[in-house]
Design a protein around this motif. Sequence first.
Motif, PDB file in Angstrom:
ATOM      1  N   PHE A  75       0.834  -1.203   0.000  1.00 14.05           N
ATOM      2  CA  PHE A  75       0.000   0.000   0.000  1.00 14.05           C
ATOM      3  C   PHE A  75       0.867   1.251   0.000  1.00 14.05           C
ATOM      4  O   PHE A  75       0.610   2.209  -0.744  1.00 14.05           O
ATOM      5  N   LEU A  76       1.920   1.267   0.822  1.00 14.23           N
ATOM      6  CA  LEU A  76       2.784   2.439   0.903  1.00 14.23           C
ATOM      7  C   LEU A  76       3.560   2.663  -0.395  1.00 14.23           C
ATOM      8  O   LEU A  76       3.837   3.799  -0.769  1.00 14.23           O
ATOM      9  N   ALA A  77       3.903   1.577  -1.100  1.00  9.55           N
ATOM     10  CA  ALA A  77       4.664   1.704  -2.343  1.00  9.55           C
ATOM     11  C   ALA A  77       3.787   2.041  -3.538  1.00  9.55           C
ATOM     12  O   ALA A  77       4.288   2.529  -4.559  1.00  9.55           O
ATOM     13  N   GLY A  78       2.498   1.770  -3.436  1.00  9.73           N
ATOM     14  CA  GLY A  78       1.594   2.140  -4.522  1.00  9.73           C
ATOM     15  C   GLY A  78       1.685   1.211  -5.717  1.00  9.73           C
ATOM     16  O   GLY A  78       2.476   0.267  -5.763  1.00  9.73           O
ATOM     17  N   SER A  79       0.864   1.520  -6.708  1.00 12.29           N
ATOM     18  CA  SER A  79       0.772   0.660  -7.897  1.00 12.29           C
ATOM     19  C   SER A  79       1.677   1.201  -9.008  1.00 12.29           C
ATOM     20  O   SER A  79       1.204   1.712 -10.011  1.00 12.29           O
ATOM     21  N   GLY A  80       2.976   1.107  -8.816  1.00 11.74           N
ATOM     22  CA  GLY A  80       3.926   1.656  -9.778  1.00 11.74           C
ATOM     23  C   GLY A  80       4.053   0.823 -11.027  1.00 11.74           C
ATOM     24  O   GLY A  80       3.915  -0.402 -11.015  1.00 11.74           O
ATOM     25  N   ARG A  81       4.346   1.496 -12.133  1.00 12.95           N
ATOM     26  CA  ARG A  81       4.554   0.787 -13.399  1.00 12.95           C
ATOM     27  C   ARG A  81       5.836  -0.041 -13.370  1.00 12.95           C
ATOM     28  O   ARG A  81       5.950  -1.043 -14.053  1.00 12.95           O
ATOM     29  N   ASP A  82       6.821   0.419 -12.603  1.00 10.99           N
ATOM     30  CA  ASP A  82       8.060  -0.337 -12.479  1.00 10.99           C
ATOM     31  C   ASP A  82       8.550  -0.229 -11.037  1.00 10.99           C
ATOM     32  O   ASP A  82       7.975   0.485 -10.204  1.00 10.99           O
ATOM     33  N   LEU A  83       9.630  -0.952 -10.744  1.00 15.95           N
ATOM     34  CA  LEU A  83      10.129  -1.025  -9.377  1.00 15.95           C
ATOM     35  C   LEU A  83      10.604   0.343  -8.898  1.00 15.95           C
ATOM     36  O   LEU A  83      10.391   0.714  -7.740  1.00 15.95           O
ATOM     37  N   ALA A  84      11.243   1.111  -9.775  1.00 12.25           N
ATOM     38  CA  ALA A  84      11.788   2.408  -9.378  1.00 12.25           C
ATOM     39  C   ALA A  84      10.682   3.372  -8.954  1.00 12.25           C
ATOM     40  O   ALA A  84      10.826   4.105  -7.973  1.00 12.25           O
ATOM     41  N   GLU A  85       9.585   3.380  -9.681  1.00 15.60           N
ATOM     42  CA  GLU A  85       8.473   4.280  -9.339  1.00 15.60           C
ATOM     43  C   GLU A  85       7.894   3.930  -7.980  1.00 15.60           C
ATOM     44  O   GLU A  85       7.635   4.816  -7.146  1.00 15.60           O
ATOM     45  N   SER A  86       7.688   2.646  -7.716  1.00 11.55           N
ATOM     46  CA  SER A  86       7.155   2.230  -6.419  1.00 11.55           C
ATOM     47  C   SER A  86       8.147   2.524  -5.301  1.00 11.55           C
ATOM     48  O   SER A  86       7.749   2.880  -4.184  1.00 11.55           O
ATOM     49  N   ALA A  87       9.434   2.371  -5.583  1.00 10.45           N
ATOM     50  CA  ALA A  87      10.459   2.662  -4.573  1.00 10.45           C
ATOM     51  C   ALA A  87      10.422   4.128  -4.170  1.00 10.45           C
ATOM     52  O   ALA A  87      10.494   4.471  -2.978  1.00 10.45           O
ATOM     53  N   GLU A  88      10.292   5.014  -5.141  1.00 16.80           N
ATOM     54  CA  GLU A  88      10.216   6.444  -4.834  1.00 16.80           C
ATOM     55  C   GLU A  88       8.974   6.767  -4.009  1.00 16.80           C
ATOM     56  O   GLU A  88       9.025   7.573  -3.082  1.00 16.80           O
ATOM     57  N   LEU A 116      11.889  -2.777  11.459  1.00 22.77           N
ATOM     58  CA  LEU A 116      10.860  -1.912  10.890  1.00 22.77           C
ATOM     59  C   LEU A 116      10.583  -0.684  11.745  1.00 22.77           C
ATOM     60  O   LEU A 116       9.933   0.260  11.283  1.00 22.77           O
ATOM     61  N   ALA A 117      11.069  -0.668  12.975  1.00 23.12           N
ATOM     62  CA  ALA A 117      10.695   0.375  13.928  1.00 23.12           C
ATOM     63  C   ALA A 117      11.118   1.763  13.475  1.00 23.12           C
ATOM     64  O   ALA A 117      10.480   2.755  13.815  1.00 23.12           O
ATOM     65  N   GLY A 118      12.207   1.885  12.710  1.00 22.84           N
ATOM     66  CA  GLY A 118      12.699   3.195  12.322  1.00 22.84           C
ATOM     67  C   GLY A 118      12.092   3.764  11.058  1.00 22.84           C
ATOM     68  O   GLY A 118      12.493   4.835  10.601  1.00 22.84           O
ATOM     69  N   LEU A 119      11.111   3.079  10.477  1.00 28.43           N
ATOM     70  CA  LEU A 119      10.590   3.499   9.180  1.00 28.43           C
ATOM     71  C   LEU A 119       9.840   4.827   9.239  1.00 28.43           C
ATOM     72  O   LEU A 119       9.734   5.527   8.232  1.00 28.43           O
ATOM     73  N   VAL A 120       9.328   5.191  10.400  1.00 28.25           N
ATOM     74  CA  VAL A 120       8.558   6.434  10.495  1.00 28.25           C
ATOM     75  C   VAL A 120       9.469   7.646  10.378  1.00 28.25           C
ATOM     76  O   VAL A 120       9.200   8.578   9.604  1.00 28.25           O
ATOM     77  N   ASP A 121      10.572   7.656  11.121  1.00 27.30           N
ATOM     78  CA  ASP A 121      11.382   8.873  11.240  1.00 27.30           C
ATOM     79  C   ASP A 121      12.759   8.799  10.578  1.00 27.30           C
ATOM     80  O   ASP A 121      13.391   9.838  10.396  1.00 27.30           O
ATOM     81  N   ALA A 122      13.233   7.620  10.240  1.00 25.82           N
ATOM     82  CA  ALA A 122      14.612   7.495   9.742  1.00 25.82           C
ATOM     83  C   ALA A 122      14.639   7.145   8.256  1.00 25.82           C
ATOM     84  O   ALA A 122      14.318   6.006   7.886  1.00 25.82           O
ATOM     85  N   PRO A 123      15.013   8.082   7.393  1.00 24.88           N
ATOM     86  CA  PRO A 123      15.106   7.777   5.954  1.00 24.88           C
ATOM     87  C   PRO A 123      16.067   6.629   5.655  1.00 24.88           C
ATOM     88  O   PRO A 123      15.829   5.847   4.733  1.00 24.88           O
ATOM     89  N   THR A 124      17.147   6.535   6.442  1.00 20.30           N
ATOM     90  CA  THR A 124      18.098   5.442   6.198  1.00 20.30           C
ATOM     91  C   THR A 124      17.449   4.084   6.439  1.00 20.30           C
ATOM     92  O   THR A 124      17.761   3.118   5.740  1.00 20.30           O
ATOM     93  N   ALA A 125      16.549   3.999   7.415  1.00 17.75           N
ATOM     94  CA  ALA A 125      15.864   2.732   7.687  1.00 17.75           C
ATOM     95  C   ALA A 125      14.981   2.350   6.506  1.00 17.75           C
ATOM     96  O   ALA A 125      14.914   1.174   6.117  1.00 17.75           O
ATOM     97  N   ARG A 126      14.298   3.327   5.921  1.00 16.12           N
ATOM     98  CA  ARG A 126      13.474   3.028   4.739  1.00 16.12           C
ATOM     99  C   ARG A 126      14.340   2.549   3.582  1.00 16.12           C
ATOM    100  O   ARG A 126      13.976   1.605   2.879  1.00 16.12           O
ATOM    101  N   ARG A 127      15.488   3.211   3.388  1.00 15.86           N
ATOM    102  CA  ARG A 127      16.357   2.811   2.275  1.00 15.86           C
ATOM    103  C   ARG A 127      16.919   1.413   2.483  1.00 15.86           C
ATOM    104  O   ARG A 127      17.071   0.647   1.523  1.00 15.86           O
ATOM    105  N   GLU A 128      17.239   1.062   3.722  1.00  9.23           N
ATOM    106  CA  GLU A 128      17.780  -0.271   3.994  1.00  9.23           C
ATOM    107  C   GLU A 128      16.731  -1.354   3.742  1.00  9.23           C
ATOM    108  O   GLU A 128      17.020  -2.390   3.136  1.00  9.23           O
ATOM    109  N   VAL A 129      15.500  -1.115   4.205  1.00  7.28           N
ATOM    110  CA  VAL A 129      14.426  -2.079   3.949  1.00  7.28           C
ATOM    111  C   VAL A 129      14.158  -2.183   2.462  1.00  7.28           C
ATOM    112  O   VAL A 129      14.017  -3.282   1.898  1.00  7.28           O
ATOM    113  N   LEU A 130      14.109  -1.044   1.784  1.00  5.37           N
ATOM    114  CA  LEU A 130      13.871  -1.031   0.345  1.00  5.37           C
ATOM    115  C   LEU A 130      14.975  -1.766  -0.402  1.00  5.37           C
ATOM    116  O   LEU A 130      14.703  -2.532  -1.333  1.00  5.37           O
TER     117      LEU A 130
END
Length: 334
Positions: A75-88, A116-130
């Motif tokens: 849901f958070l990544a959305g319905s992207g046409r490709d992986l890069a769009e959903s990642a953004e 997963l705990a840092g996904l709200v406030d830490a951009p680095t945590a989102r990038r690592e999960v991604l």
Amino acid sequence: MHRIHFTADDVARVRMAPTLGPMAETLFSLHALRGRTEEAVFGGWRRRVRGALDARSAVLSAIVPARLPSFDMAFLAGSGRDLAESAETFLASPRQAVRAELDFYAGHHGRVPTVLAGLVDAPTARREVLSTVQAYHHAAVAPHWTAMRAHLDAERARRGTILLDRGVDGLLSSLHPSIRWTPPTLHVHAGDQFDDDFTLGGRGLLLVPSFFLRAPGVMYDPGNPTDYILLYPATLDIDHAAGVWTAGTSTRALANLLGRTRAAVLTAIADGVATTGALARRLDVSSAAISQHTAVLREAGLIATRRHHSNVLHHPTQTGLALLDRHDTPRPIP
């Protein structure tokens, strides 16, 4: 049980889409990877993918735990046409949306995993999960994505034929054994832990097949969070699956020959991704690395490169297409 309540306006606004995109299917595939159902269809794929997982699979297990519900990254990544769009889209998700998903997760599992705990406030945590999800995608889904997408396109076309022949009643009655249409309510058996009522309120319903999900489910439309999507398992038997897994064989062999990234660059160019910047975004590597790979492919006679105004455009040669086992006619570069 999910109960979706229709009005006459909702029946008139039933739509179909072939897929939510490669990111969503990658996340859905984690459900199929963990399970043991339909072993004849998914068994070989499961064994290959499980054998390739590394220590970072703990992140994947946190996203999709053994017991539902999972963290709704789709849901958070959305319905992207490709992986890069959903990642953004995932990286740019509002803090309150991420927090709501984690609170829902914690409400059913008691706590949020540390990864997963840092996904709200830490951009680095989102990038690592991604980064972990992207690496998993390239190993588990990318080699087969073209064939999977073709299968989902065919599923949508088949449902469209049912709609034309039998109307909305026939369409909603034939989606899946776990879905029962008793007008004006669609009953979706989605496990004992769910007991929800959804009132469409004239907005209609979007039907989307999934290659990997083998049980139906309801989610909010990422593009219109007040609207609903019904995900249902695409028709998939042993013959269909064999065609999909076989279609990825040449890609794996090509990766063994050229290297995974260089093979992905050649495949993307054949798909029409022509510029260095677009290739870098699609494959999530630097533009400098793309330039190095395209130089090698060009020297090998697999691609041709031309400058058009300020852009450098790449295009596959007939030799490159032959190596990919494609039968396209190379288009001239402007």
